[in-house]
Design a protein around this motif. Structure first.
Motif, PDB file in Angstrom:
ATOM      1  N   ARG A 128       0.834  -1.197   0.000  1.00 53.28           N
ATOM      2  CA  ARG A 128       0.000   0.000   0.000  1.00 53.28           C
ATOM      3  C   ARG A 128       0.880   1.264   0.000  1.00 53.28           C
ATOM      4  O   ARG A 128       1.810   1.370   0.775  1.00 53.28           O
ATOM      5  N   ASP A 129       0.584   2.166  -0.884  1.00 51.92           N
ATOM      6  CA  ASP A 129       1.263   3.468  -1.021  1.00 51.92           C
ATOM      7  C   ASP A 129       2.726   3.365  -1.428  1.00 51.92           C
ATOM      8  O   ASP A 129       3.455   4.351  -1.354  1.00 51.92           O
ATOM      9  N   GLU A 142      -1.585   9.374  -8.873  1.00 54.14           N
ATOM     10  CA  GLU A 142      -1.669   8.041  -9.465  1.00 54.14           C
ATOM     11  C   GLU A 142      -0.431   7.238  -9.127  1.00 54.14           C
ATOM     12  O   GLU A 142       0.681   7.769  -9.137  1.00 54.14           O
ATOM     13  N   LEU A 191       0.600  -0.027  -9.739  1.00 55.91           N
ATOM     14  CA  LEU A 191       0.597  -1.147  -8.808  1.00 55.91           C
ATOM     15  C   LEU A 191       1.227  -2.410  -9.391  1.00 55.91           C
ATOM     16  O   LEU A 191       1.650  -3.279  -8.646  1.00 55.91           O
ATOM     17  N   GLN A 198      -3.624   2.830  -9.337  1.00 54.88           N
ATOM     18  CA  GLN A 198      -4.452   3.268  -8.218  1.00 54.88           C
ATOM     19  C   GLN A 198      -4.422   4.786  -8.235  1.00 54.88           C
ATOM     20  O   GLN A 198      -3.362   5.393  -8.369  1.00 54.88           O
ATOM     21  N   THR A 257      -5.971   8.430  -6.410  1.00 58.17           N
ATOM     22  CA  THR A 257      -6.716   9.176  -5.400  1.00 58.17           C
ATOM     23  C   THR A 257      -7.000  10.545  -6.011  1.00 58.17           C
ATOM     24  O   THR A 257      -6.070  11.249  -6.422  1.00 58.17           O
ATOM     25  N   VAL A 280     -13.175   2.298  -5.633  1.00 57.11           N
ATOM     26  CA  VAL A 280     -12.888   1.724  -4.320  1.00 57.11           C
ATOM     27  C   VAL A 280     -13.617   2.512  -3.244  1.00 57.11           C
ATOM     28  O   VAL A 280     -14.210   1.952  -2.327  1.00 57.11           O
ATOM     29  N   GLU A 319     -11.225   7.236  -4.461  1.00 52.86           N
ATOM     30  CA  GLU A 319     -10.140   6.300  -4.754  1.00 52.86           C
ATOM     31  C   GLU A 319     -10.649   5.308  -5.792  1.00 52.86           C
ATOM     32  O   GLU A 319     -11.710   4.706  -5.622  1.00 52.86           O
ATOM     33  N   LEU A 350      -9.431   2.335  -9.092  1.00 51.83           N
ATOM     34  CA  LEU A 350      -8.433   1.510  -9.764  1.00 51.83           C
ATOM     35  C   LEU A 350      -8.734   1.552 -11.252  1.00 51.83           C
ATOM     36  O   LEU A 350      -9.892   1.402 -11.664  1.00 51.83           O
TER      37      LEU A 350
END
Length: 191
Positions: A84-85, A99, A102, A114, A116, A140, A180, A182
């Motif tokens: 994550r992150d 962006e 992943l 991913q 935000t 998400v 959020e 994907l």
């Protein structure tokens, strides 16, 4: 120079699930494989469950019937973990968006991004297209509006929309809350 001795390992190598997967991908039953290889159904069942190991000769025959190389059965799977992150930041344009990639940069079969999106964040003012066959947008958290040439979609948390990757589109977060999402691109977008 003296070679370092290597201690043999008595740990069995688990290849049964890969043999089963190869058989199933060919849509073959154990009985059909038994008939083609001359091995018994019971023996093949035990091999697939890693309860017994085939001889080299049996393994060669089995691999020929299943159209797999012996090396494929023993190769370590190629994996890529992104915590994550921790995905590298990328920028495909837009305002108020962070962006992250992943999937591995080398992955060509698909690409997962991913994103935000800040409140009222938006994509390009002009519709744009991505060089892939299928573009999938999964929400998400929050709500997003996806704008295509002739249609608009309001997507809520948990919604997923698939559309042709080369279809011109843009997006907007119409709310006062962050979103959020994907983006899944198949195959990975050309660079």
């Amino acid at each position: 120079m003296k070679a370092l001795p290597v201690e043999p390992s008595n740990v069995p190598v688990a290849i049964g699930s890969r043999i089963r997967a190869a058989r199933q991908s060919q849509r073959l039953t154990i009985e059909q494989v038994a008939d083609a290889t001359g091995l018994t159904k019971g023996f093949l069942s035990r091999v697939e469950r890693d309860l017994t190991s085939p001889s080299v000769a049996s393994l060669v025959t089995l691999c020929q019937v299943l159209s797999v190389s012996i090396g494929e059965l023993f190769a370590a799977p190629e994996t890529h973990l992104t915590r994550r992150d921790d995905g590298p930041r990328i920028s495909l344009g837009g305002q108020g968006i962070v962006e992250r990639l992943l999937t591995a940069r080398s992955e060509r079969r698909l690409q997962i991004l991913q994103a935000t999106i800040e409140p009222r964040g938006r994509g390009e003012a002009e519709l744009y297209a991505v060089d892939c066959d299928v573009d999938v947008l999964h929400v998400v958290k929050g709500r997003i509006k996806l704008i295509l040439t002739n249609e608009e979609y309001e997507l809520d948390e948990g919604d997923t929309l698939s559309f042709p990757g080369r279809e011109p589109h843009t997006w907007v977060n119409p709310t006062d809350e962050p979103v959020e999402v994907l983006w899944i691109l198949v195959p990975a977008a050309s660079r």
